[in-house]
Design a protein around this motif. Sequence first.
Motif, mmCIF file in Angstrom:
data_model
loop_
_atom_site.group_PDB
_atom_site.id
_atom_site.type_symbol
_atom_site.label_atom_id
_atom_site.label_comp_id
_atom_site.label_asym_id
_atom_site.label_seq_id
_atom_site.Cartn_x
_atom_site.Cartn_y
_atom_site.Cartn_z
ATOM 1 N N SER A 1 22.637 -36.124 30.030
ATOM 2 C CA SER A 1 23.963 -35.572 30.287
ATOM 3 C C SER A 1 25.054 -36.519 29.813
ATOM 4 O O SER A 1 26.056 -36.098 29.214
ATOM 5 C CB SER A 1 24.123 -35.280 31.782
ATOM 6 N N ALA A 2 24.858 -37.828 30.064
ATOM 7 C CA ALA A 2 25.842 -38.820 29.636
ATOM 8 C C ALA A 2 25.930 -38.873 28.114
ATOM 9 O O ALA A 2 27.021 -38.983 27.549
ATOM 10 C CB ALA A 2 25.477 -40.197 30.196
ATOM 11 N N TYR A 3 24.788 -38.782 27.448
ATOM 12 C CA TYR A 3 24.769 -38.803 25.983
ATOM 13 C C TYR A 3 25.525 -37.610 25.410
ATOM 14 O O TYR A 3 26.324 -37.754 24.482
ATOM 15 C CB TYR A 3 23.324 -38.787 25.488
ATOM 16 N N ASN A 4 25.281 -36.431 25.962
ATOM 17 C CA ASN A 4 25.953 -35.237 25.460
ATOM 18 C C ASN A 4 27.454 -35.255 25.749
ATOM 19 O O ASN A 4 28.250 -34.780 24.931
ATOM 20 C CB ASN A 4 25.314 -33.984 26.052
ATOM 21 N N SER A 5 27.838 -35.812 26.899
ATOM 22 C CA SER A 5 29.267 -35.923 27.202
ATOM 23 C C SER A 5 29.945 -36.847 26.197
ATOM 24 O O SER A 5 31.053 -36.562 25.715
ATOM 25 C CB SER A 5 29.467 -36.448 28.624
ATOM 26 N N ASP A 6 29.296 -37.949 25.886
ATOM 27 C CA ASP A 6 29.843 -38.896 24.919
ATOM 28 C C ASP A 6 29.883 -38.284 23.515
ATOM 29 O O ASP A 6 30.858 -38.466 22.781
ATOM 30 C CB ASP A 6 28.991 -40.168 24.919
ATOM 31 N N ALA A 7 28.829 -37.550 23.168
ATOM 32 C CA ALA A 7 28.788 -36.904 21.851
ATOM 33 C C ALA A 7 29.890 -35.858 21.722
ATOM 34 O O ALA A 7 30.567 -35.778 20.683
ATOM 35 C CB ALA A 7 27.415 -36.262 21.636
ATOM 36 N N ALA A 8 30.085 -35.059 22.772
ATOM 37 C CA ALA A 8 31.124 -34.033 22.735
ATOM 38 C C ALA A 8 32.508 -34.660 22.628
ATOM 39 O O ALA A 8 33.389 -34.141 21.919
ATOM 40 C CB ALA A 8 31.021 -33.161 23.983
ATOM 41 N N ALA A 9 32.721 -35.794 23.308
ATOM 42 C CA ALA A 9 34.021 -36.458 23.269
ATOM 43 C C ALA A 9 34.338 -37.001 21.884
ATOM 44 O O ALA A 9 35.509 -37.146 21.523
ATOM 45 C CB ALA A 9 34.057 -37.589 24.293
ATOM 46 N N HIS A 10 33.291 -37.280 21.095
ATOM 47 C CA HIS A 10 33.488 -37.811 19.747
ATOM 48 C C HIS A 10 33.263 -36.746 18.670
ATOM 49 O O HIS A 10 33.164 -37.075 17.483
ATOM 50 C CB HIS A 10 32.543 -38.992 19.497
#
Length: 207
Positions: free
Chosen positions: A137-146
């Motif tokens: 979940s943290a990885y996808n949140s970071d990916a979406a933010a970038h």
Amino acid sequence: MRFLRDNGLTIALLLAFFASMTGMAYSGWGHENHELTRHHLPAIGFVAYITSENFFSALFENWESEWLQMATYVVLTAYLFQRGSSESHDPDDNSTGSTDKEPPPRSHSWIYEHSLGLALGLLFVLSFLGHFFASHSAYNSDAAAHGETVQSALAYLGNARFWFESFQNWQSEFFSTATLIVFSIFLRYRGSPESKPVEAPDNQTGN
């Protein structure tokens, strides 16, 4: 006061746990807000942080390695030896460990006889899953933010970030356990059940 005396070791360790957990939460919150500020994003509150995927990922990542270490240690010490270590059965003593020829009491099931290892193994699996889903979940949140592509859970299972998070903790746990086993051959701590008697020779195995 007898309760405190009889349970002092557990109480002291739990107090150390809660103190460390508090330190982790507040320092992690500060670090998270620092990173958000660097990316020109608004800071988050403390409650928002300790309920976030980043916090849970870090928490379960560490718990996972601890349970793995203890489960592995409990199981391996039932079958393997280290001559001279206080953490090992004596390889020449056929009355202990896996060389015990006496049949187990019928009142004890296989599950009960192996319950400590099974319980620690289950805690490892649960922590591993908690780490995986929180890290995903943290990885996808970071990916979406970038503006990057998010990954499915199955794809993230092969992601280097997840396995780096796990292996960086696993290696330290196995190394520290091996160090304890070897150190207990030559070093002592008077009064500790994890140490051989101070006067015991180095080649003595077990407490």
